[in-house]
Motif scaffolding. Structure first.
Motif, PDB file in Angstrom:
ATOM      1  N   LEU A 185     -23.441   9.345 -26.258  1.00 55.60           N
ATOM      2  CA  LEU A 185     -24.757   9.194 -25.637  1.00 55.60           C
ATOM      3  C   LEU A 185     -25.604  10.460 -25.736  1.00 55.60           C
ATOM      4  O   LEU A 185     -26.622  10.580 -25.050  1.00 55.60           O
ATOM      5  CB  LEU A 185     -24.584   8.804 -24.160  1.00 55.60           C
ATOM      6  CG  LEU A 185     -23.800   7.504 -23.905  1.00 55.60           C
ATOM      7  CD1 LEU A 185     -23.577   7.308 -22.406  1.00 55.60           C
ATOM      8  CD2 LEU A 185     -24.536   6.316 -24.496  1.00 55.60           C
ATOM      9  N   ASP A 186     -25.185  11.418 -26.561  1.00 55.28           N
ATOM     10  CA  ASP A 186     -25.921  12.679 -26.726  1.00 55.28           C
ATOM     11  C   ASP A 186     -26.098  13.424 -25.408  1.00 55.28           C
ATOM     12  O   ASP A 186     -27.106  14.109 -25.198  1.00 55.28           O
ATOM     13  CB  ASP A 186     -27.288  12.443 -27.378  1.00 55.28           C
ATOM     14  CG  ASP A 186     -27.178  12.205 -28.874  1.00 55.28           C
ATOM     15  OD1 ASP A 186     -26.163  12.625 -29.457  1.00 55.28           O
ATOM     16  OD2 ASP A 186     -28.089  11.596 -29.456  1.00 55.28           O
ATOM     17  N   MET A 187     -25.129  13.310 -24.528  1.00 57.57           N
ATOM     18  CA  MET A 187     -25.184  14.040 -23.262  1.00 57.57           C
ATOM     19  C   MET A 187     -24.789  15.492 -23.496  1.00 57.57           C
ATOM     20  O   MET A 187     -24.024  15.807 -24.393  1.00 57.57           O
ATOM     21  CB  MET A 187     -24.246  13.399 -22.239  1.00 57.57           C
ATOM     22  CG  MET A 187     -24.603  11.974 -21.879  1.00 57.57           C
ATOM     23  SD  MET A 187     -23.405  11.224 -20.758  1.00 57.57           S
ATOM     24  CE  MET A 187     -23.691  12.191 -19.273  1.00 57.57           C
ATOM     25  N   ARG A 188     -25.302  16.387 -22.651  1.00 58.16           N
ATOM     26  CA  ARG A 188     -24.898  17.783 -22.731  1.00 58.16           C
ATOM     27  C   ARG A 188     -24.854  18.437 -21.349  1.00 58.16           C
ATOM     28  O   ARG A 188     -24.858  19.654 -21.217  1.00 58.16           O
ATOM     29  CB  ARG A 188     -25.811  18.578 -23.664  1.00 58.16           C
ATOM     30  CG  ARG A 188     -27.259  18.628 -23.286  1.00 58.16           C
ATOM     31  CD  ARG A 188     -28.011  19.708 -24.084  1.00 58.16           C
ATOM     32  NE  ARG A 188     -28.169  19.413 -25.485  1.00 58.16           N
ATOM     33  CZ  ARG A 188     -27.539  20.070 -26.458  1.00 58.16           C
ATOM     34  NH1 ARG A 188     -26.679  21.024 -26.166  1.00 58.16           N
ATOM     35  NH2 ARG A 188     -27.745  19.769 -27.717  1.00 58.16           N
ATOM     36  N   LEU A 189     -24.793  17.630 -20.302  1.00 61.23           N
ATOM     37  CA  LEU A 189     -24.824  18.180 -18.950  1.00 61.23           C
ATOM     38  C   LEU A 189     -23.506  18.836 -18.570  1.00 61.23           C
ATOM     39  O   LEU A 189     -23.469  19.848 -17.883  1.00 61.23           O
ATOM     40  CB  LEU A 189     -25.164  17.069 -17.953  1.00 61.23           C
ATOM     41  CG  LEU A 189     -25.207  17.466 -16.476  1.00 61.23           C
ATOM     42  CD1 LEU A 189     -26.290  18.510 -16.245  1.00 61.23           C
ATOM     43  CD2 LEU A 189     -25.457  16.239 -15.602  1.00 61.23           C
ATOM     44  N   GLY A 190     -22.379  18.265 -19.007  1.00 58.11           N
ATOM     45  CA  GLY A 190     -21.089  18.765 -18.549  1.00 58.11           C
ATOM     46  C   GLY A 190     -20.795  18.284 -17.141  1.00 58.11           C
ATOM     47  O   GLY A 190     -21.227  17.203 -16.728  1.00 58.11           O
ATOM     48  N   GLU A 191     -20.050  19.096 -16.393  1.00 56.71           N
ATOM     49  CA  GLU A 191     -19.749  18.813 -14.989  1.00 56.71           C
ATOM     50  C   GLU A 191     -18.996  17.498 -14.799  1.00 56.71           C
ATOM     51  O   GLU A 191     -19.030  16.893 -13.732  1.00 56.71           O
ATOM     52  CB  GLU A 191     -21.039  18.824 -14.156  1.00 56.71           C
ATOM     53  CG  GLU A 191     -21.771  20.155 -14.235  1.00 56.71           C
ATOM     54  CD  GLU A 191     -23.167  20.120 -13.651  1.00 56.71           C
ATOM     55  OE1 GLU A 191     -23.496  19.162 -12.931  1.00 56.71           O
ATOM     56  OE2 GLU A 191     -23.937  21.056 -13.925  1.00 56.71           O
ATOM     57  N   GLY A 192     -18.325  17.035 -15.843  1.00 59.62           N
ATOM     58  CA  GLY A 192     -17.553  15.809 -15.747  1.00 59.62           C
ATOM     59  C   GLY A 192     -18.363  14.543 -15.867  1.00 59.62           C
ATOM     60  O   GLY A 192     -17.827  13.436 -15.737  1.00 59.62           O
ATOM     61  N   SER A 193     -19.662  14.666 -16.143  1.00 59.79           N
ATOM     62  CA  SER A 193     -20.553  13.501 -16.084  1.00 59.79           C
ATOM     63  C   SER A 193     -20.250  12.469 -17.165  1.00 59.79           C
ATOM     64  O   SER A 193     -20.245  11.263 -16.899  1.00 59.79           O
ATOM     65  CB  SER A 193     -22.012  13.954 -16.181  1.00 59.79           C
ATOM     66  OG  SER A 193     -22.212  14.778 -17.322  1.00 59.79           O
TER      67      SER A 193
END
Length: 223
Positions: A185-193
């Motif tokens: 999903l092209d996420m880059r937040l981290g934090e286990g999300s």
């Protein structure tokens, strides 16, 4: 969800000058992760909050899997070209500074990692010991986990990759680990999300596997 602070008042050392952590410090961080796992849990998702830890993750990945610094270093939270050049140089300097330990994955973690990476590695190892499945999160989590697999083959057999992030090197780490991501999903937040989002996918898969009727049970005609 539990949050564990790891000596926030004592930053790790500059790994271009010295090992990021002493042996006592890395053991303490590993134990913090190990002890954070609830033996009664039926699933573990690890995540982190840190500043600059995509740099540490890039250095660890390059050390474990080989290749030049620029093959593993990405923009993280969105640094510009000048920032990316600085990150890449720092990773290259760290690899050169600790070239004598690059064949020892746990020393790589100590010299190039951070407390949060070591803590995640400790938690993932404890989950393996307790037979608790793990969903890996993004680039940083996967780099931490990779130190275990490169130290002991099969150390991540209880893990699945929740997603592949927008950080380009994450997909390369997962490929080296033989882990196919559940989501992209092209996420880059981290934090286990990203790993947390994958929980629903796995729960649905388990429900289908264990709860769906067979044709005979459902009365589906052979004709």
């Amino acid at each position: 969800m539990d949050v564990h602070a790891l000596s926030l008042d004592r930053p790790t050392a500059d790994f271009t000058m010295d090992a990021a952590m002493s042996e006592d410090e890395v053991v303490a961080a590993l134990l913090a992760g190990w002890n954070a796992v609830d033996p009664a849990a039926d699933l573990l998702v690890t995540g982190e909050m840190g500043i600059g830890n995509t740099t540490s993750a890039a250095a660890i990945a390059a050390a474990l899997f080989g290749g030049a610094a620029d093959e593993w270093t990405g923009r993280g939270t969105g640094v510009d070209d000048d920032g990316l050049a600085v990150k890449t140089r720092v990773v290259a300097e760290g690899l050169a500074r600790h070239s004598d330990v690059l064949d020892d994955p746990l020393q790589v973690l100590r010299c190039l990692g951070g407390r949060e990476l070591a803590a995640m590695a400790g938690a993932i190892a404890r989950a393996r010991h307790l037979r608790i499945p793990v969903i890996l999160d993004g680039f940083i989590c996967s780099a931490a986990a990779a130190t275990l697999e490169m130290a002991v083959t099969g150390a991540l057999d209880h893990c699945v990759a929740g997603h592949v992030s927008a950080e380009a090197a994450h997909g390369k780490v997962l490929k080296n680990l033989g882990k196919e991501p559940l989501l992209a999903l092209d996420m880059r937040l981290g934090e286990g999300s990203g790993a947390a989002l994958a929980i629903g996918v796995l729960k649905g898969a388990v429900a289908c596997h264990s709860g769906m009727s067979t044709f005979a049970e459902a009365g589906v005609s052979d004709g």
